[in-house]
Design a protein around this motif. Structure first.
Motif, PDB file in Angstrom:
ATOM      1  N   ASP A 188      79.644  51.206  15.364  1.00  0.00           N
ATOM      2  CA  ASP A 188      78.349  50.540  15.178  1.00  0.00           C
ATOM      3  C   ASP A 188      77.735  50.166  16.524  1.00  0.00           C
ATOM      4  N   ALA A 189      78.548  49.631  17.409  1.00  0.00           N
ATOM      5  CA  ALA A 189      78.058  49.243  18.733  1.00  0.00           C
ATOM      6  C   ALA A 189      77.587  50.462  19.513  1.00  0.00           C
ATOM      7  N   THR A 190      78.324  51.545  19.398  1.00  0.00           N
ATOM      8  CA  THR A 190      77.950  52.781  20.080  1.00  0.00           C
ATOM      9  C   THR A 190      76.634  53.313  19.533  1.00  0.00           C
ATOM     10  N   ALA A 191      76.484  53.293  18.214  1.00  0.00           N
ATOM     11  CA  ALA A 191      75.243  53.771  17.597  1.00  0.00           C
ATOM     12  C   ALA A 191      74.046  52.959  18.070  1.00  0.00           C
ATOM     13  N   ARG A 233      69.258  52.460  21.396  1.00  0.00           N
ATOM     14  CA  ARG A 233      68.518  51.699  22.398  1.00  0.00           C
ATOM     15  C   ARG A 233      68.102  52.615  23.558  1.00  0.00           C
ATOM     16  N   ALA A 234      69.002  53.465  24.001  1.00  0.00           N
ATOM     17  CA  ALA A 234      68.699  54.376  25.106  1.00  0.00           C
ATOM     18  C   ALA A 234      67.615  55.375  24.709  1.00  0.00           C
ATOM     19  N   ILE A 235      67.721  55.914  23.500  1.00  0.00           N
ATOM     20  CA  ILE A 235      66.717  56.865  23.018  1.00  0.00           C
ATOM     21  C   ILE A 235      65.344  56.201  22.913  1.00  0.00           C
ATOM     22  N   ALA A 236      65.306  55.019  22.325  1.00  0.00           N
ATOM     23  CA  ALA A 236      64.030  54.309  22.153  1.00  0.00           C
ATOM     24  C   ALA A 236      63.388  54.022  23.505  1.00  0.00           C
ATOM     25  N   ARG A 237      64.183  53.627  24.480  1.00  0.00           N
ATOM     26  CA  ARG A 237      63.643  53.333  25.817  1.00  0.00           C
ATOM     27  C   ARG A 237      63.090  54.594  26.479  1.00  0.00           C
ATOM     28  N   GLN A 238      63.806  55.707  26.332  1.00  0.00           N
ATOM     29  CA  GLN A 238      63.320  56.954  26.931  1.00  0.00           C
ATOM     30  C   GLN A 238      62.003  57.387  26.307  1.00  0.00           C
ATOM     31  N   ILE A 239      61.906  57.273  24.999  1.00  0.00           N
ATOM     32  CA  ILE A 239      60.659  57.641  24.323  1.00  0.00           C
ATOM     33  C   ILE A 239      59.531  56.718  24.761  1.00  0.00           C
ATOM     34  N   GLU A 240      59.805  55.430  24.806  1.00  0.00           N
ATOM     35  CA  GLU A 240      58.792  54.454  25.224  1.00  0.00           C
ATOM     36  C   GLU A 240      58.328  54.721  26.654  1.00  0.00           C
ATOM     37  N   GLN A 241      59.258  55.020  27.549  1.00  0.00           N
ATOM     38  CA  GLN A 241      58.898  55.296  28.942  1.00  0.00           C
ATOM     39  C   GLN A 241      58.045  56.557  29.054  1.00  0.00           C
ATOM     40  N   GLU A 242      58.417  57.588  28.329  1.00  0.00           N
ATOM     41  CA  GLU A 242      57.655  58.837  28.394  1.00  0.00           C
ATOM     42  C   GLU A 242      56.278  58.667  27.773  1.00  0.00           C
ATOM     43  N   MET A 243      56.182  57.874  26.712  1.00  0.00           N
ATOM     44  CA  MET A 243      54.870  57.589  26.134  1.00  0.00           C
ATOM     45  C   MET A 243      53.990  56.883  27.155  1.00  0.00           C
ATOM     46  N   ALA A 244      54.553  55.959  27.920  1.00  0.00           N
ATOM     47  CA  ALA A 244      53.792  55.241  28.944  1.00  0.00           C
ATOM     48  C   ALA A 244      53.334  56.199  30.043  1.00  0.00           C
ATOM     49  N   MET A 299      61.338  53.503  17.263  1.00  0.00           N
ATOM     50  CA  MET A 299      61.325  52.718  18.491  1.00  0.00           C
ATOM     51  C   MET A 299      62.105  51.410  18.390  1.00  0.00           C
ATOM     52  N   ASP A 300      62.494  51.019  17.181  1.00  0.00           N
ATOM     53  CA  ASP A 300      63.218  49.763  16.976  1.00  0.00           C
ATOM     54  C   ASP A 300      64.652  49.918  17.469  1.00  0.00           C
ATOM     55  N   GLU A 301      64.967  49.266  18.574  1.00  0.00           N
ATOM     56  CA  GLU A 301      66.289  49.391  19.184  1.00  0.00           C
ATOM     57  C   GLU A 301      67.411  48.870  18.288  1.00  0.00           C
ATOM     58  N   ALA A 302      67.094  47.953  17.402  1.00  0.00           N
ATOM     59  CA  ALA A 302      68.116  47.354  16.543  1.00  0.00           C
ATOM     60  C   ALA A 302      68.399  48.198  15.303  1.00  0.00           C
TER      61      ALA A 302
END
Length: 77
Positions: free
Chosen positions: A4-7, A12-23, A47-50
């Motif tokens: 669960d922690a790994t997932a 979180r990493a995927i959401a951040r990468q998408i958010e950064q590329e969108m910016a 985009m929801d990291e949780a």
């Protein structure tokens, strides 16, 4: 528990990468969702990291819109 922690960490990493590329591309969530042919609510879930649930189709669609590819690999534990 470790899975669960790994997932959550991966999501979180995927959401951040998408958010950064969108910016970088100056894409709003509304514009991104429209290009993905999905709702803004679906994009918000992506985009929801949780929220560790994620379909490969949604992820692939987001990557394609951003001009990226998704790459997965299994690594030794």
């Amino acid at each position: 528990m470790l899975e669960d922690a790994t997932a959550v960490a991966v999501k979180r990493a995927i959401a951040r990468q998408i958010e950064q590329e969108m910016a970088v591309q100056k894409l709003t969530k509304t514009a991104m969702a429209k290009k993905m042919h999905t709702s803004r609510a679906a994009l918000n879930r992506l985009m929801d990291e949780a929220d560790a649930s994620l379909t490969l189709t949604t992820l692939a669609s987001a990557a394609a819109v951003l001009g990226k590819q998704v790459r997965f690999e299994l690594c030794p534990a």
